[in-house]
Scaffold this active site. Sequence first.
Site, PDB file in Angstrom:
ATOM      1  N   SER A 137      18.286 -39.163 -52.187  1.00 52.09           N
ATOM      2  CA  SER A 137      18.925 -38.016 -52.836  1.00 52.09           C
ATOM      3  C   SER A 137      20.284 -38.436 -53.364  1.00 52.09           C
ATOM      4  O   SER A 137      20.895 -39.389 -52.864  1.00 52.09           O
ATOM      5  CB  SER A 137      19.102 -36.866 -51.839  1.00 52.09           C
ATOM      6  OG  SER A 137      19.780 -35.777 -52.435  1.00 52.09           O
ATOM      7  N   TYR A 151      22.091 -33.648 -43.572  1.00 47.85           N
ATOM      8  CA  TYR A 151      21.087 -34.072 -44.556  1.00 47.85           C
ATOM      9  C   TYR A 151      21.623 -35.244 -45.371  1.00 47.85           C
ATOM     10  O   TYR A 151      20.938 -36.258 -45.551  1.00 47.85           O
ATOM     11  CB  TYR A 151      20.745 -32.898 -45.469  1.00 47.85           C
ATOM     12  CG  TYR A 151      19.923 -33.272 -46.686  1.00 47.85           C
ATOM     13  CD1 TYR A 151      18.561 -33.522 -46.570  1.00 47.85           C
ATOM     14  CD2 TYR A 151      20.507 -33.377 -47.954  1.00 47.85           C
ATOM     15  CE1 TYR A 151      17.798 -33.866 -47.686  1.00 47.85           C
ATOM     16  CE2 TYR A 151      19.749 -33.712 -49.067  1.00 47.85           C
ATOM     17  CZ  TYR A 151      18.398 -33.958 -48.926  1.00 47.85           C
ATOM     18  OH  TYR A 151      17.661 -34.299 -50.026  1.00 47.85           O
TER      19      TYR A 151
END
Length: 253
Positions: A137, A151
């Site tokens: 990501s 995350y």
Amino acid sequence: MTALLEGRTALVTGGTLGIGAGIAERLRAHGARVAVTGVTEEECAQARETGAIAHVLDVRDADACRRVVADVVAELGGLSILASNAGVYPQARIDAMTDADIDAIFDINVKGTIHAVQAAIPALEASGRGRIVVTSSITGNITGFPAWSHYGATKAAQMGFVRSAAIELARRSVTVNAVLPGNIVTPGLRELGQEYMDRMARSVPAGFLGEPADIGEAVAFLAFDGARYITGQGIVVDGGQILPETPEALEDL
């Protein structure tokens, strides 16, 4: 569609929904034979209705990863591509985050990635042109966002793994790379609400949010023979989201 991946065999973990489903669809469109994994039998049953080979898999379980890979190798006649995509992105503010929150996301996003790769290495090496593509990501590697610090930490950890794994596997005819999505329209993103999606779209120079197929095309590129000299890298797929220095940089657009 091109036969970019004709004769190739692929496993996409977390391939029944969202970005994973987009990856699986694009690999198939480019000629690969593809198997996917999902968390539940219901997800897998829905995937099988489209003609996919689908297995239930919890990537936290290393033994289960080995069993599923062995089954896929038998079903497809080998394995030359692993798209390690299974992951979660729950929200938690730092001051409210518990050890259980931290352990849960690291077990899936980081340990799960390592488990999938460990299980697939023998078959990928045997193929003579193995490709591993991890879904990381922009969050954690380049950007940050409130309530996603744990995350982001897992996504940065994945890139650390990619770089070292790429060195270890380079002379075993296996490349290891990653795709770094920005905001992609998935069921999970829709759950955050239209207001959030509209705000995110305004922050993207391209003017719109990406689709799972956009990530799938990047994975297909990294998986094909022409990418054999690319390893240990991450491709950002975000419509230019990370580029503006300030929101004002987009005003003239």
